[in-house]
Design a protein around this motif. Sequence first.
Motif, PDB file in Angstrom:
ATOM      1  N   LEU A  56      33.995  38.738  76.009  1.00  0.00           N
ATOM      2  CA  LEU A  56      33.855  38.896  74.653  1.00  0.00           C
ATOM      3  C   LEU A  56      35.188  38.722  73.968  1.00  0.00           C
ATOM      4  O   LEU A  56      35.210  39.280  72.869  1.00  0.00           O
ATOM      5  N   TYR A  57      36.280  38.190  74.477  1.00  0.00           N
ATOM      6  CA  TYR A  57      37.405  38.326  73.835  1.00  0.00           C
ATOM      7  C   TYR A  57      37.463  37.444  72.462  1.00  0.00           C
ATOM      8  O   TYR A  57      36.950  36.508  72.386  1.00  0.00           O
ATOM      9  N   GLY A  58      37.901  38.174  71.495  1.00  0.00           N
ATOM     10  CA  GLY A  58      37.748  37.793  69.985  1.00  0.00           C
ATOM     11  C   GLY A  58      36.665  38.051  69.292  1.00  0.00           C
ATOM     12  O   GLY A  58      36.595  37.943  68.002  1.00  0.00           O
ATOM     13  N   ILE A  59      35.856  39.014  69.822  1.00  0.00           N
ATOM     14  CA  ILE A  59      34.498  39.395  69.216  1.00  0.00           C
ATOM     15  C   ILE A  59      34.852  40.306  67.788  1.00  0.00           C
ATOM     16  O   ILE A  59      34.042  40.447  67.032  1.00  0.00           O
ATOM     17  N   GLU A  60      35.955  41.035  67.742  1.00  0.00           N
ATOM     18  CA  GLU A  60      36.239  41.837  67.043  1.00  0.00           C
ATOM     19  C   GLU A  60      36.535  41.190  65.539  1.00  0.00           C
ATOM     20  O   GLU A  60      36.326  41.899  64.336  1.00  0.00           O
ATOM     21  N   VAL A  61      36.697  39.800  65.692  1.00  0.00           N
ATOM     22  CA  VAL A  61      36.769  39.061  64.212  1.00  0.00           C
ATOM     23  C   VAL A  61      35.373  38.589  63.600  1.00  0.00           C
ATOM     24  O   VAL A  61      35.422  38.183  62.735  1.00  0.00           O
ATOM     25  N   THR A  62      34.313  39.067  64.221  1.00  0.00           N
ATOM     26  CA  THR A  62      32.996  38.435  63.884  1.00  0.00           C
ATOM     27  C   THR A  62      32.537  39.721  62.886  1.00  0.00           C
ATOM     28  O   THR A  62      32.734  40.769  63.047  1.00  0.00           O
ATOM     29  N   ASN A  63      31.207  39.396  62.325  1.00  0.00           N
ATOM     30  CA  ASN A  63      30.489  40.438  61.648  1.00  0.00           C
ATOM     31  C   ASN A  63      31.527  41.112  60.593  1.00  0.00           C
ATOM     32  O   ASN A  63      31.270  42.567  60.372  1.00  0.00           O
ATOM     33  N   ASN A  64      32.239  40.374  59.765  1.00  0.00           N
ATOM     34  CA  ASN A  64      33.206  41.056  59.026  1.00  0.00           C
ATOM     35  C   ASN A  64      34.070  41.998  59.443  1.00  0.00           C
ATOM     36  O   ASN A  64      34.351  42.939  58.852  1.00  0.00           O
ATOM     37  N   GLY A  65      34.410  42.067  60.884  1.00  0.00           N
ATOM     38  CA  GLY A  65      35.356  42.840  61.191  1.00  0.00           C
ATOM     39  C   GLY A  65      34.538  43.918  62.151  1.00  0.00           C
ATOM     40  O   GLY A  65      33.727  44.524  61.669  1.00  0.00           O
ATOM     41  N   LEU A  66      34.851  44.106  63.311  1.00  0.00           N
ATOM     42  CA  LEU A  66      34.381  45.098  64.193  1.00  0.00           C
ATOM     43  C   LEU A  66      35.445  46.001  64.560  1.00  0.00           C
ATOM     44  O   LEU A  66      36.633  45.735  64.601  1.00  0.00           O
ATOM     45  N   ALA A  67      35.222  47.171  65.121  1.00  0.00           N
ATOM     46  CA  ALA A  67      36.135  48.052  65.723  1.00  0.00           C
ATOM     47  C   ALA A  67      35.928  48.368  67.190  1.00  0.00           C
ATOM     48  O   ALA A  67      34.803  48.914  67.790  1.00  0.00           O
ATOM     49  N   ILE A  68      36.586  48.001  68.112  1.00  0.00           N
ATOM     50  CA  ILE A  68      36.424  47.975  69.530  1.00  0.00           C
ATOM     51  C   ILE A  68      37.196  48.679  70.273  1.00  0.00           C
ATOM     52  O   ILE A  68      37.632  48.429  71.450  1.00  0.00           O
ATOM     53  N   PHE A  69      37.556  49.918  69.877  1.00  0.00           N
ATOM     54  CA  PHE A  69      38.481  50.973  70.641  1.00  0.00           C
ATOM     55  C   PHE A  69      37.414  52.193  70.584  1.00  0.00           C
ATOM     56  O   PHE A  69      36.796  52.292  69.639  1.00  0.00           O
ATOM     57  N   ALA A  70      37.407  52.987  71.406  1.00  0.00           N
ATOM     58  CA  ALA A  70      36.693  54.158  71.491  1.00  0.00           C
ATOM     59  C   ALA A  70      36.698  55.043  70.340  1.00  0.00           C
ATOM     60  O   ALA A  70      37.489  54.984  69.310  1.00  0.00           O
ATOM     61  N   GLY A  71      35.363  55.494  70.002  1.00  0.00           N
ATOM     62  CA  GLY A  71      34.917  56.455  69.128  1.00  0.00           C
ATOM     63  C   GLY A  71      33.564  55.916  68.421  1.00  0.00           C
ATOM     64  O   GLY A  71      33.217  56.751  67.336  1.00  0.00           O
ATOM     65  N   GLY A  72      32.919  55.106  68.773  1.00  0.00           N
ATOM     66  CA  GLY A  72      31.674  54.669  68.113  1.00  0.00           C
ATOM     67  C   GLY A  72      30.697  54.802  69.434  1.00  0.00           C
ATOM     68  O   GLY A  72      31.006  54.317  70.727  1.00  0.00           O
ATOM     69  N   VAL A  73      29.581  55.760  69.243  1.00  0.00           N
ATOM     70  CA  VAL A  73      28.845  56.311  70.332  1.00  0.00           C
ATOM     71  C   VAL A  73      27.328  55.986  69.843  1.00  0.00           C
ATOM     72  O   VAL A  73      26.928  56.401  68.440  1.00  0.00           O
ATOM     73  N   LEU A  74      26.486  55.746  70.601  1.00  0.00           N
ATOM     74  CA  LEU A  74      24.721  55.377  70.292  1.00  0.00           C
ATOM     75  C   LEU A  74      24.558  56.778  70.023  1.00  0.00           C
ATOM     76  O   LEU A  74      24.757  57.803  70.868  1.00  0.00           O
ATOM     77  N   LEU A  75      23.344  56.726  69.307  1.00  0.00           N
ATOM     78  CA  LEU A  75      22.483  57.840  69.058  1.00  0.00           C
ATOM     79  C   LEU A  75      21.107  57.612  69.626  1.00  0.00           C
ATOM     80  O   LEU A  75      20.389  56.510  69.207  1.00  0.00           O
ATOM     81  N   VAL A  76      20.990  58.193  70.786  1.00  0.00           N
ATOM     82  CA  VAL A  76      19.517  57.964  71.494  1.00  0.00           C
ATOM     83  C   VAL A  76      18.570  58.961  71.309  1.00  0.00           C
ATOM     84  O   VAL A  76      18.799  60.332  71.788  1.00  0.00           O
ATOM     85  N   ASP A  77      17.076  58.874  71.034  1.00  0.00           N
ATOM     86  CA  ASP A  77      16.435  60.088  70.773  1.00  0.00           C
ATOM     87  C   ASP A  77      15.684  60.173  72.382  1.00  0.00           C
ATOM     88  O   ASP A  77      16.115  59.713  73.395  1.00  0.00           O
ATOM     89  N   SER A  78      15.133  61.328  72.282  1.00  0.00           N
ATOM     90  CA  SER A  78      14.447  61.906  73.713  1.00  0.00           C
ATOM     91  C   SER A  78      13.517  60.758  74.279  1.00  0.00           C
ATOM     92  O   SER A  78      13.119  60.965  75.420  1.00  0.00           O
ATOM     93  N   SER A  79      13.065  59.771  73.818  1.00  0.00           N
ATOM     94  CA  SER A  79      12.195  58.566  74.328  1.00  0.00           C
ATOM     95  C   SER A  79      13.217  57.694  74.860  1.00  0.00           C
ATOM     96  O   SER A  79      12.720  56.555  75.350  1.00  0.00           O
ATOM     97  N   GLY A  80      14.466  57.578  74.712  1.00  0.00           N
ATOM     98  CA  GLY A  80      15.363  56.711  75.071  1.00  0.00           C
ATOM     99  C   GLY A  80      15.483  55.560  74.131  1.00  0.00           C
ATOM    100  O   GLY A  80      16.133  54.468  74.289  1.00  0.00           O
TER     101      GLY A  80
END
Length: 164
Positions: free
Chosen positions: A110-134
């Motif tokens: 995925l090298y270079g993906i950070e320049v897609t989608n109007n810019g992404l942040a690809i270093f730690a600090g973004g975490v998914l929120l998952v409900d009790s049903s997964g």
Amino acid sequence: MHYPKALVLLCSLLMANTAFAADLIKTLPGDLTLNQAQAVIRAAVKKAEQIKVPMNIAVVDAGGNLKAFARMEDAFIGSIDIASKKARTARYFNMSTRDLGNAAQPGKPLYGIEVTNNGLAIFAGGVLLVDSSGVIVGSVGVSGGSVDEDESVAKAGAAALPRR
């Protein structure tokens, strides 16, 4: 492209009856409530206060839309955008920004993906929120400290997601 008949029927019903569509959307799984988003923010702020690092904290819903945001006193102005991008990035790719960043290093698939989608942040600090049903209902992005501090605050927020 061939679409399943049930999907075509559902789309037809939704377009024909907006009141029906609104009621259906309210009952679909994966909808992050404002109360849930605010609980994530409160837990993240509490963790940031414990480690004494002012943070920007963004929560997005399942569609990647901003649902709640907090900027603690003295948090970096530049981290407002980073926190929001971390949250959206995690949701866009259904993985933590740390994991995506590892897959985006030179020589990785995925090298270079950070320049897609109007810019992404690809270093730690973004975490998914998952409900009790997964079900992924959104994500939280945090910025203001080291990437490890950001991730620990994001994980504290995610762990506090109220179950419905």
